[in-house]
Scaffold this motif. Structure first.
Motif, mmCIF file in Angstrom:
data_model
loop_
_atom_site.group_PDB
_atom_site.id
_atom_site.type_symbol
_atom_site.label_atom_id
_atom_site.label_comp_id
_atom_site.label_asym_id
_atom_site.label_seq_id
_atom_site.Cartn_x
_atom_site.Cartn_y
_atom_site.Cartn_z
ATOM 1 N N GLY A 1 6.913 5.937 1.590
ATOM 2 C CA GLY A 1 5.868 6.714 2.260
ATOM 3 C C GLY A 1 4.488 6.176 1.954
ATOM 4 O O GLY A 1 4.346 5.030 1.497
ATOM 5 N N GLY A 2 3.503 7.069 2.156
ATOM 6 C CA GLY A 2 2.115 6.641 1.968
ATOM 7 C C GLY A 2 1.525 7.172 0.680
ATOM 8 O O GLY A 2 2.105 8.043 0.026
ATOM 9 N N SER B 1 -6.043 10.409 9.616
ATOM 10 C CA SER B 1 -5.058 9.373 9.247
ATOM 11 C C SER B 1 -5.255 8.229 10.234
ATOM 12 O O SER B 1 -5.143 8.443 11.441
ATOM 13 N N LYS B 2 -5.496 7.026 9.715
ATOM 14 C CA LYS B 2 -5.775 5.886 10.602
ATOM 15 C C LYS B 2 -4.605 5.657 11.558
ATOM 16 O O LYS B 2 -3.451 5.606 11.123
ATOM 17 N N ASN B 3 -4.904 5.601 12.847
ATOM 18 C CA ASN B 3 -3.882 5.431 13.908
ATOM 19 C C ASN B 3 -2.793 6.501 13.858
ATOM 20 O O ASN B 3 -1.708 6.315 14.387
ATOM 21 N N GLY B 4 -3.043 7.580 13.131
ATOM 22 C CA GLY B 4 -2.082 8.686 13.091
ATOM 23 C C GLY B 4 -0.791 8.356 12.364
ATOM 24 O O GLY B 4 0.199 9.064 12.461
ATOM 25 N N ILE B 5 -0.821 7.274 11.561
ATOM 26 C CA ILE B 5 0.416 6.830 10.887
ATOM 27 C C ILE B 5 0.621 7.598 9.579
ATOM 28 O O ILE B 5 -0.320 7.730 8.779
ATOM 29 N N SER B 6 1.815 8.092 9.326
ATOM 30 C CA SER B 6 2.142 8.735 8.039
ATOM 31 C C SER B 6 3.650 8.673 7.821
ATOM 32 O O SER B 6 4.399 8.281 8.713
ATOM 33 N N HIS B 7 4.060 9.009 6.588
ATOM 34 C CA HIS B 7 5.473 8.818 6.213
ATOM 35 C C HIS B 7 5.853 7.372 6.483
ATOM 36 O O HIS B 7 6.924 7.054 6.993
ATOM 37 N N ASN B 8 4.928 6.505 6.078
ATOM 38 C CA ASN B 8 5.022 5.072 6.365
ATOM 39 C C ASN B 8 4.090 4.379 5.367
ATOM 40 O O ASN B 8 3.002 4.887 5.085
ATOM 41 N N SER C 1 0.810 -1.233 0.000
ATOM 42 C CA SER C 1 0.000 0.000 0.000
ATOM 43 C C SER C 1 0.837 1.274 0.000
ATOM 44 O O SER C 1 0.305 2.373 0.016
ATOM 45 N N GLY C 2 2.186 1.130 -0.034
ATOM 46 C CA GLY C 2 3.013 2.344 0.089
ATOM 47 C C GLY C 2 3.391 2.926 -1.262
ATOM 48 O O GLY C 2 3.087 2.353 -2.315
ATOM 49 N N VAL C 3 4.032 4.091 -1.203
ATOM 50 C CA VAL C 3 4.528 4.764 -2.428
ATOM 51 C C VAL C 3 5.913 5.315 -2.162
ATOM 52 O O VAL C 3 6.177 5.891 -1.107
ATOM 53 N N HIS C 4 6.787 5.106 -3.135
ATOM 54 C CA HIS C 4 8.168 5.623 -3.068
ATOM 55 C C HIS C 4 8.354 6.485 -4.314
ATOM 56 O O HIS C 4 8.631 5.974 -5.392
ATOM 57 N N ARG C 5 8.122 7.804 -4.160
ATOM 58 C CA ARG C 5 8.087 8.688 -5.359
ATOM 59 C C ARG C 5 8.844 9.956 -5.005
ATOM 60 O O ARG C 5 8.257 11.007 -4.764
ATOM 61 N N LEU C 6 10.165 9.837 -4.914
ATOM 62 C CA LEU C 6 10.994 10.976 -4.506
ATOM 63 C C LEU C 6 10.959 12.054 -5.582
ATOM 64 O O LEU C 6 10.762 11.767 -6.766
ATOM 65 N N SER C 7 11.135 13.278 -5.145
ATOM 66 C CA SER C 7 11.024 14.438 -6.022
ATOM 67 C C SER C 7 11.972 14.344 -7.224
ATOM 68 O O SER C 7 13.141 13.976 -7.092
ATOM 69 N N LEU C 8 11.406 14.589 -8.407
ATOM 70 C CA LEU C 8 12.160 14.701 -9.678
ATOM 71 C C LEU C 8 12.772 13.371 -10.118
ATOM 72 O O LEU C 8 13.674 13.344 -10.957
ATOM 73 N N THR C 9 12.292 12.270 -9.562
ATOM 74 C CA THR C 9 12.712 10.952 -10.069
ATOM 75 C C THR C 9 11.804 10.561 -11.232
ATOM 76 O O THR C 9 10.818 11.258 -11.522
ATOM 77 N N ASP C 10 12.083 9.433 -11.858
ATOM 78 C CA ASP C 10 11.223 8.958 -12.956
ATOM 79 C C ASP C 10 9.788 8.762 -12.483
ATOM 80 O O ASP C 10 8.834 9.028 -13.218
ATOM 81 N N GLU C 11 9.643 8.317 -11.240
ATOM 82 C CA GLU C 11 8.289 8.104 -10.701
ATOM 83 C C GLU C 11 7.562 9.447 -10.578
ATOM 84 O O GLU C 11 6.375 9.576 -10.894
ATOM 85 N N ASP C 12 8.289 10.480 -10.132
ATOM 86 C CA ASP C 12 7.664 11.815 -10.009
ATOM 87 C C ASP C 12 7.265 12.300 -11.410
ATOM 88 O O ASP C 12 6.174 12.847 -11.612
ATOM 89 N N LYS C 13 8.143 12.036 -12.378
ATOM 90 C CA LYS C 13 7.832 12.448 -13.775
ATOM 91 C C LYS C 13 6.551 11.763 -14.248
ATOM 92 O O LYS C 13 5.643 12.387 -14.799
ATOM 93 N N GLU C 14 6.465 10.453 -13.986
ATOM 94 C CA GLU C 14 5.283 9.689 -14.439
ATOM 95 C C GLU C 14 4.005 10.253 -13.801
ATOM 96 O O GLU C 14 2.993 10.436 -14.452
ATOM 97 N N ALA C 15 4.113 10.597 -12.525
ATOM 98 C CA ALA C 15 2.939 11.147 -11.814
ATOM 99 C C ALA C 15 2.570 12.513 -12.393
ATOM 100 O O ALA C 15 1.400 12.820 -12.637
ATOM 101 N N ARG C 16 3.580 13.335 -12.648
ATOM 102 C CA ARG C 16 3.344 14.656 -13.228
ATOM 103 C C ARG C 16 2.703 14.544 -14.619
ATOM 104 O O ARG C 16 1.752 15.268 -14.952
#
Ligand code: HGY
Ligand code: MN
Ligand code: MN
Length: 412
Positions: free
Chosen positions: A89-90, A376-383, A27-42
């Motif tokens: 992250g989430g 946020s369920k159980n207050g969890i984030s950046h996870n 269920s997580g996402v790893h999409r660091l700024s200006l990476t290929d994943e960020d490009k795809e999302a943009r």
């Protein structure tokens, strides 16, 4: 005009589609700024913006704007968030705000409703700062709290030969517009709370009145790599020992001032080997507090301590401030517009301070701004376990829609 007309399945399907970009660990996402994943999302959001008939523009720091015409050509009511995530992250942090902004535009198209004041949705570059510091960079440049040039020259926190401007160019998001020209009439950001309050109190909508301040500082300690067995304790220059003292001191500081939160989340040792005394240590500290004076006091005490413990171990130390974002109080007109929207739609509400930093915090220096939270369920984030329910995402988007409609009918 109270509308709960968003197209719920379109919103939820698009959030699912967005979450697949950089998906990790179910269920997580790893999409660091200006990476290929960020490009795809943009690229995906740009396609959706164009399909929704928005005028799309990219500025010099890669912020993405989708403009919708109004009856007048006054300064727009703006709303949005960020698509980049922290590592592992989430899927809700940032993405919810951009997907909801898109849904607001689509719903107004479906309703064939033209607002008085034009609208502009935004995806801000590098909100997280997980790859390039400072965080909230795109909105920081818009707010003229840093320059485009300084932001362009930021280097990857883990690969110092990677320069931000080159990454912007590589992914095709080095635009031409000057970010400081973006001066909306108001700004609203929908975001997950990332903390435990709303979930614990079973409240649907958080009305964010203020955001605590954030100071990031990097300490680079230089000692001497040496043999773990043969080097007598009194002859060591152990950079790793100094870094661990700083991390421990940082935690003790939090106990000294109420409301102060301190984190040593990024510690790197060189050569990072079990039988070698660390010759170099880099420790990056995140301190936060709603009270600016406490932040400043804590920062001074921390720096004083780092000098003392480095010299005590015969090490050198270099201190590099990475982020200094002060606490902000949001503008009452926007806060009350959110409150009226949420309450007229029948949602439970709670006024709050944001523990996390957000682009709205910087936009508050540019125009009247405020934020909408959902639980946020159980207050969890950046996870990767970060979770918000479909009903709460829908509720937050409905509140955003109504707030945008009410703000766009006003004189600012
Ligand atoms: O670090 C923060 O508070 C935000 O998620 N950038
Ligand atoms: Mn965020
Ligand atoms: Mn975040």
């Amino acid at each position: 005009m109270n509308v709960k007309n968003i197209n719920e399945s379109r919103l939820l399907n698009r959030m699912e589609q967005m979450a697949e970009i950089g998906a990790v660990n179910e269920s997580g996402v790893h999409r660091l700024s200006l990476t290929d994943e960020d490009k795809e999302a943009r690229d995906l959001v740009k396609t959706w913006m164009l399909e929704a008939g928005l005028d799309v523009d990219i500025d010099k720091i890669g912020n993405m704007y989708g403009r919708r015409k109004g009856k007048t050509d006054n300064a727009p009511v703006a709303f949005g968030s960020h698509l980049d995530t922290v590592g592992y992250g989430g899927r809700f942090d940032g993405s919810l705000g951009v997907m909801a902004a898109l849904e607001v535009m689509e719903t107004l198209n479906d309703l064939n409703f033209t607002t008085n004041i034009p609208l502009c949705m935004v995806n801000f570059t590098n909100e997280e700062g997980a790859r390039f510091a400072p965080d909230m960079m795109g909105s920081m440049v818009v707010a003229a709290e840093t320059s485009v040039e300084k932001a362009w020259n930021a280097t990857d926190l883990k690969k110092s030969n990677t320069i931000l401007k080159e990454e912007l160019e590589r992914i095709g998001y080095l635009g031409n517009t000057n970010p400081v020209l973006f001066r909306p009439a108001a700004f609203v950001e929908l975001h997950i709370e990332q903390g435990p309050v709303l979930d614990k109190e079973q409240i649907t909508i958080g009305i964010v009145e203020s955001v605590q301040g954030i100071y990031w500082t990097r300490f680079v300690i230089t000692g001497e790599a040496n043999h773990a067995g043969t080097t007598p304790m009194e002859l060591r220059k152990d950079a790793g020992y100094v870094a661990s003292q700083i991390a421990a001191y940082c935690r003790q500081l939090a106990g000294k001032y109420s409301g102060l939160r301190t984190t040593a989340g990024l510690i790197e040792l060189e050569p990072n080997l079990i039988n070698v005394i660390a010759g170099k240590a880099t420790i990056s500290i995140d301190i936060r507090c709603p009270d600016k004076q406490i932040l400043e006091k804590a920062e001074i005490q921390l720096e004083k301590f780092t000098y003392e413990c480095s010299y005590g171990e015969n090490c050198e130390i270099k201190i590099r401030p990475l982020t200094r974002v002060d606490p902000v109080i949001f503008e009452i007109r926007v806060v009350s517009s959110i409150t009226n929207s949420a309450r007229s739609l029948g949602y439970t509400t709670k006024k709050m301070v944001s523990g996390a930093g957000h682009d709205a915090q910087l936009m508050a220096g540019v125009c009247p701004a405020a934020m909408i939270f959902i639980p946020s369920k159980n207050g969890i984030s950046h996870n990767v376990k970060e979770y918000s329910s479909p009903d709460d995402c829908i509720a937050g988007t409905n509140v955003l829609l109504n707030t945008v409609i009410s703000l766009s009918g006003r004189q600012f």
